[in-house]
Design a protein around this motif. Structure first.
Motif, PDB file in Angstrom:
ATOM      1  N   ARG A   1     -17.475 -28.636-135.424  1.00  5.62           N
ATOM      2  CA  ARG A   1     -16.836 -28.965-134.017  1.00  5.62           C
ATOM      3  C   ARG A   1     -18.021 -29.638-132.996  1.00  5.62           C
TER       4      ARG A   1
ATOM      5  N   GLU B   1     -14.301 -31.574-126.640  1.00  8.46           N
ATOM      6  CA  GLU B   1     -14.753 -30.915-127.547  1.00  8.46           C
ATOM      7  C   GLU B   1     -13.554 -30.722-128.829  1.00  8.46           C
TER       8      GLU B   1
ATOM      9  N   PHE C   1     -10.061 -27.804-132.767  1.00  7.68           N
ATOM     10  CA  PHE C   1      -9.631 -26.504-132.654  1.00  7.68           C
ATOM     11  C   PHE C   1      -8.244 -26.413-133.349  1.00  7.68           C
TER      12      PHE C   1
END
Length: 347
Positions: free
Chosen positions: A98, A188, A191
């Protein structure tokens, strides 16, 4: 205080703090369980607690309508003792995969009266690693984020494409119409774990509501890139035909797969010529066009109400096995933030 969580039938074990969800602790340890919303809505993370005691995270409910009688939501469970759990599936992932990027707006197109397609470029020489069907978080300031699915396939990894519906007074979406080329956004990713089983050859039905088309496009474009051959049906719902804002992509899939079936489900308006059209909601279109879903997989992407209706129709009336239903819910409001230690916490 921390407790030890083991996955039944494996040698996997990880620590989970009293006030931390089992899902978050697993992700922090590099163990990915099925999940999407992390808010107790989608039901993707439902699994069994084989041994030990849990309580609702911050008093939240540990069950929803997607849970089987012996299942709990791992995103809403906090341990009271050491645990043994039995998730539907799990896999090892690299917690360091990530990444945070400062992305630059490359193009901002209004494709429907209330939908923008936002294309972002990553810094030179950097690429984003993600699976089709995953999402990113945009930092909107004040310590909060918003989540958007990647609409591009993973092989297009130097750029990211988002489909954003304009929400009145939305913390980010209300700003999107004014974004200009060169504007910077802190993001980011990745997910989510709403991804395809690459080993499956079962017929697959995608059901999308509005901008729920974004993760579906990523998934189908990835299938096209890998030249996957399996029966595919896409049911895309909107109020009117203009809400089906990226028809060239559908036409491209129909050229690659001559048996690709597209159903335009329009609750208020007429379909365009050539559509396999349905007047009504996507759950009703599913029942009309796919009345027998035994041996199928269904991927539903959209609002919680839409996904719930599709789940009820697919599993309750059309014979789909519960394990064959996969959901990516678009839940408005703050996403989950990540602490300095890497553990996600409510924003």
């Amino acid at each position: 205080m921390t407790h030890c969580v083991t996955i039944a039938g494996s040698d996997i074990a990880f620590d989970c703090a009293d006030a931390e969800s089992v899902l978050d602790a697993a992700l922090r340890a590099g163990i990915e369980l099925p999940y999407s919303c992390r808010k107790g809505v989608c039901g993707n993370c439902a699994g069994r607690v084989e041994a030990g005691e849990v309580e609702g995270l911050a008093g939240a409910s540990m069950r929803n309508e997607a849970c089987l009688p012996d299942q709990l939501l791992f995103c809403m469970c906090a341990p009271r003792t050491d645990l043994a759990i039995a998730p539907v599936s799990w896999r090892r992932v690299d917690p360091a995969a990530r990444k945070r990027f400062q992305a630059k707006v490359f193009r901002n197109q209004l494709v429907a009266p209330d939908v923008s397609v936002l294309q972002l470029r990553l810094p030179a020489g950097q690429r984003a690693k993600f699976h089709a069907g995953q999402y990113l978080q945009v930092d909107v300031g004040n310590g909060t984020t918003r989540c958007y699915s990647m609409a591009n396939a993973p092989h297009e990894s130097d750029a990211l494409t988002l489909h954003i519906r304009h929400v009145p007074d939305g913390a980010f979406s209300a700003r999107v119409p004014g974004l200009q080329q060169g504007d910077l956004l802190d993001i980011e990713l990745p997910f989510g774990a709403v991804t395809l089983d690459s080993a499956s050859a079962r017929p697959i039905v995608f059901v999308a509501g509005g901008t729920g088309f974004a993760p579906v496009k990523s998934l189908i474009d990835d299938m096209a890139k890998r030249r996957v051959v399996r029966p595919i049906t896409l049911i895309w719902g909107a109020r009117r035909a203009e809400g089906l804002y990226l028809r060239p992509a559908v036409a491209r899939w129909q050229r690659q797969w001559p048996d690709f079936r597209f159903v335009a489900a329009l609750s208020d308006g007429a379909a365009e010529e050539g559509d396999d059209a349905f007047a009504g909601r996507v759950d009703a279109a599913l029942a009309a066009h796919c009345p027998d879903l035994a041996g199928h997989e269904v991927y539903a992407c959209g609002s919680p109400a839409m996904v719930h209706a599709v789940r009820e129709m697919a599993v309750g009336r059309c014979g789909l096995e519960a394990a064959g239903f996969h959901a990516d819910l678009f839940v408005e409001g703050p996403a989950m933030q990540t602490t300095a230690s890497g553990a996600p916490t409510p924003a």
